[in-house]
Design an enzyme around this catalytic site. Structure first.
Site, PDB file in Angstrom:
ATOM      1  N   HIS A  10     -62.562  -4.071  15.258  1.00 12.43           N
ATOM      2  CA  HIS A  10     -63.868  -3.635  15.744  1.00 12.43           C
ATOM      3  C   HIS A  10     -64.169  -2.225  15.266  1.00 12.43           C
ATOM      4  O   HIS A  10     -63.271  -1.420  15.019  1.00 12.43           O
ATOM      5  CB  HIS A  10     -63.925  -3.694  17.281  1.00 12.43           C
ATOM      6  CG  HIS A  10     -63.208  -2.565  17.977  1.00 12.43           C
ATOM      7  ND1 HIS A  10     -63.807  -1.355  18.225  1.00 12.43           N
ATOM      8  CD2 HIS A  10     -61.939  -2.481  18.465  1.00 12.43           C
ATOM      9  CE1 HIS A  10     -62.949  -0.565  18.852  1.00 12.43           C
ATOM     10  NE2 HIS A  10     -61.801  -1.219  19.005  1.00 12.43           N
ATOM     11  N   CYS A  11     -65.451  -1.963  15.103  1.00 18.14           N
ATOM     12  CA  CYS A  11     -65.943  -0.596  14.891  1.00 18.14           C
ATOM     13  C   CYS A  11     -66.950  -0.348  15.998  1.00 18.14           C
ATOM     14  O   CYS A  11     -66.615  -0.455  17.171  1.00 18.14           O
ATOM     15  CB  CYS A  11     -66.502  -0.424  13.491  1.00 18.14           C
ATOM     16  SG  CYS A  11     -67.680  -1.703  12.980  1.00 18.14           S
ATOM     17  N   SER A  12     -68.193  -0.040  15.649  1.00 20.51           N
ATOM     18  CA  SER A  12     -69.216   0.123  16.687  1.00 20.51           C
ATOM     19  C   SER A  12     -69.973  -1.194  16.868  1.00 20.51           C
ATOM     20  O   SER A  12     -69.895  -1.814  17.918  1.00 20.51           O
ATOM     21  CB  SER A  12     -70.181   1.243  16.313  1.00 20.51           C
ATOM     22  OG  SER A  12     -71.190   1.372  17.282  1.00 20.51           O
ATOM     23  N   THR A  68     -65.971  -2.947   9.953  1.00 23.65           N
ATOM     24  CA  THR A  68     -65.114  -4.105  10.261  1.00 23.65           C
ATOM     25  C   THR A  68     -65.101  -5.105   9.109  1.00 23.65           C
ATOM     26  O   THR A  68     -64.049  -5.575   8.667  1.00 23.65           O
ATOM     27  CB  THR A  68     -65.623  -4.793  11.552  1.00 23.65           C
ATOM     28  OG1 THR A  68     -65.521  -3.883  12.643  1.00 23.65           O
ATOM     29  CG2 THR A  68     -64.822  -6.035  11.863  1.00 23.65           C
TER      30      THR A  68
END
Length: 732
Positions: A644-646, A652
């Protein structure tokens, strides 16, 4: 003022006479009349008068269009008159003649205290005394009444009747030849109960009853009475206006159909036999009419074909529940939603659906007429507008590419082709990859722009999922068929939703999970995802705060104090340290996520990757990937890694694509960035979110081909959290 009022009153006209005056029902002591209201203005009330032999015997007013005159003489002709009254003015009278009923005939008579089939007199022989006679017998509501009755051979007899309940009536009189007074006391026994009373058939408006005659010597002479009364239903305590809930019918047979009933309503029925005006004992039965079908008033397709909003009107009468069927898919029963809109989700996308609503009452079912659902007009306009905008954008991009190619070819002094043809690369051999990158980087990355903006844009559309995501502006929605479902929590609609998608890899269609960074309201859902998928690895590619904006919630404990999310508990279990990693700090920690069992989890956190951007060099990211890949290769079992990122698509998608493509390069000697990114976007929209990330992916692969397998990162920073026994993650 007085003259004005008198003048105004003179202009008021009398109401019209009533219409269709009829005798609705008669018995030996009452007559029921009914009529229709006159044409024109509705009257205030009605007058009803009735006379016997020309003398007024009664009058009464009523506001209804029906009236029952009671206390009448049996076997008597009456003249009824009805008029309407409004504003003090009367309509003309409407007349009707009607008779009360004669209750029955006395077939056996006696003289004095004797009994016989004929009349016995002192001055007549036995032959004449055996002549049978039929004597009228009157049983009415009054205690005493007298009438001269004509008899055979000019014989008149004065009868006086008395009420004797189930034993009939007594008659007293005197013969004209001067015989002594005598009394006639007929004696009749009550019929037995009817046998095997049952419901033979029913619809939503009638019920047919059948029974067998009593086991008596002469049941063929019986008549039968049927009485019914409404017991009501769940939704309405009274029947519709004008409906008679308590009535009685009569028949000579052993079957009777009760009509004009209310749908979905319970009724109590009583049936008894009658002989010589003597009622038998009642036999009772409860039965219900079938329900009325509902009427579908609206059926609209929304959410890109995954959802239908259905509305229907409440049927007349009673109902217990409604069963919905949309597109051949049977939904759960709905108990109280008639007259309201109901949302039907989890449908496969389609252009149209057929819908049916079935009313359920007392284990009986009444399906509605099937309707075809249509696309919501407003949503159809939005879709049409969006499609038109995309087509216009593609035309503009095509024109731009055309002129750029034309200028480029003129500068190289090459003849322009007759037709503009766009080709996209497939798998590229390792030895040709450097030339492929060099060719696409010319003219300010023109080749990469062509692949990304034209080829990949065509597959980057999001379909709306069947369950709404948690509210967060600017976040993308996963495709419904690749979304990772959670186990639903009892009593919490929508609890099976999380913004996460399965992503295909080199060997499996579910090799990774790409997820949105946890929000304040979804931290518990994120840990449920880790537990239910049994994932041992978390990869975090964002910081919690970037450029002054919150990008991801801090979802692991800051110290030894545990964090609890429903049945799951995240606790710092021990461990910790620091070491230098390319000029950046690295710390380790141990957390425990407890339920009935335990699950070891490790988190890898890359801290210097800007949102919507790329690192300044491929080397630190390649070093981070080697550490991650070494852990994944040695970890056996468990679910897919969660990355995950934001938003869970840009950084990702780039890291997942880098891992899959580098392993493809090692195993097959080929690499296909364009094809794999296109494949990822079929599972989750906008994976590798920007053109810069798409170019950086190629640069990382090229650098990997140039590096040795043991190159350490020179820039960037990573740290790794080792989570033992159901663990989470932390941040430096």
């Amino acid at each position: 003022m007085i003259n004005s009022s008198a003048s105004a009153r003179n202009h008021v006209s009398a109401p019209n006479p009533v219409r269709n005056l009829t005798a609705q029902a008669q018995n030996s002591s009452s007559i029921t009349l009914s009529w229709k209201a006159p044409e024109g203005p509705e009257p205030e009330y009605y007058w009803v008068q009735w006379t016997d032999d020309g003398n007024t015997t009664g009058s009464q007013s009523t506001a209804n269009t029906s009236f029952t005159a009671e206390g009448l003489e049996a076997g008597t002709l009456y003249e009824f008159s009805v008029n309407a009254v409004k504003d003090g003015l009367n309509s003309s009278w409407v007349a009707l003649n009607a008779s009360t009923a004669i209750s029955c005939l006395l077939n056996s008579v006696g003289y004095g205290d004797g009994w016989g089939s004929g009349l016995q007199t002192p001055d007549r022989g036995p032959e004449r005394s055996r002549t049978p006679h039929l004597w009228p017998r009157f049983c009415g509501p009054h205690s005493l009444a007298s009438r001269l009755l004509p008899m055979p051979r000019d014989f008149h007899f004065a009868l006086r009747r008395k009420r004797l309940g189930h034993h009939g009536c007594a008659a007293e009189g005197r013969g004209p030849w001067g015989s002594s007074p005598f009394s006639l006391y007929p004696h009749f026994s009550a019929p037995s109960e009817v046998i095997a009373l049952q419901k033979q058939n029913q619809t939503n408006s009638f019920i047919t009853l059948k029974w067998e005659a009593p086991a008596d010597p002469r049941p063929q002479s019986y008549v039968y009475w049927v009485h019914w009364a409404s017991r009501g239903h769940l939704q309405r305590k009274q029947g519709p206006q004008g409906h008679q809930d308590n009535q009685t019918g009569r028949t000579n047979g052993t079957r009777y159909t009760v009509e004009a009933l209310v749908p979905g309503t319970w009724y109590s029925f009583n049936v008894w036999a009658e002989s010589n005006c003597v009622h038998g004992y009642k036999q009772s039965l409860n039965a219900s009419t079938a329900p009325d079908p509902a009427n579908i008033t609206s059926c609209v397709i929304t959410s890109g074909g995954h959802e239908v909003i259905l509305a229907w009107s409440c049927p007349q009468g009673g109902y217990e529940a409604f069963e919905l069927e949309v597109g051949g898919q049977l939904g759960p029963q709905n108990n109280s939603s008639c007259g309201e809109a109901v949302k039907v989700s989890l449908l496969r996308p389609a252009q149209s659906y057929s819908a049916t609503v079935t009313t359920i009452w007392d284990e009986m079912r009444a399906p509605s007429a099937s309707v075809v659902c249509h696309v919501e007009s407003g949503r159809a306009g939005v879709i049409a507008g969006a499609v038109l905008s995309v087509l216009l954008l593609l035309v503009l991009v095509g024109l731009l590419l055309f002129f750029l190619k034309r200028r480029h070819r003129q500068r190289e002094k090459k003849p322009a082709p007759k037709d503009l043809e766009i080709r996209f690369p497939g798998d590229i051999p390792a030895e040709d990859f450097a030339e492929h990158v060099w060719r696409n980087e010319r003219d300010s990355n023109y080749g990469f722009a062509e692949e990304y903006q034209v080829g990949l844009t065509l597959v980057s559309g999001s379909r709306v999922p069947s369950l709404p995501p948690a509210p967060s502006p600017g976040l993308l929605l996963p495709d419904d068929w690749s979304r990772v479902p959670l186990r639903a929590l009892p009593g919490q609609p929508g609890s099976e939703y999380i913004n996460a998608s399965f992503i295909p890899g080199l060997w499996s269609s579910r090799e990774f999970i790409a997820a949105q960074g946890p929000l304040p309201q979804t931290v518990g859902d994120f840990w449920r995802l880790v537990w239910e998928q049994q994932s041992h690895t978390l990869v975090m590619l964002t910081n919690c705060v970037e450029s002054g904006r919150v990008k991801c919630e801090h979802y692991w404990p800051l110290d030894a104090q545990p964090c609890t999310h429903g049945p799951l508990q995240v606790t710092l279990g021990g461990g910790g340290g620091a070491e230098d990693w390319g000029g950046r700090g690295k710390r380790e920690g141990v957390w425990k996520l407890r339920q009935a069992d335990s699950l070891p989890v490790r988190q890898f956190h890359y801290m210097t990757w800007p949102d919507h951007g790329v690192p300044h060099s491929p080397d630190p990211l390649l070093a981070f990937w080697r550490m991650l890949r070494q852990w994944l290769d040695q970890t056996v079992g468990g679910g897919p890694p969660i990355v995950h990122c934001s938003a869970g698509v840009g950084r990702t998608g780039t890291l997942i694509a880098l891992d899959v493509l580098l392993r493809q390069l090692e195993c097959e000697g080929l690499v296909g960035p364009f094809g794999y990114v296109k494949k990822m976007r079929e599972s989750r929209p906008l994976m590798v979110q920007t053109e810069a990330q798409y170019v950086f992916l190629h640069q990382c692969i090229l650098r990997f081909l140039q590096q040795s397998a043991t190159v350490r990162a020179q820039e960037g920073a990573t740290y790794e959290n080792v989570l033992m026994e159901n663990v989470a993650a932390t941040e430096a």
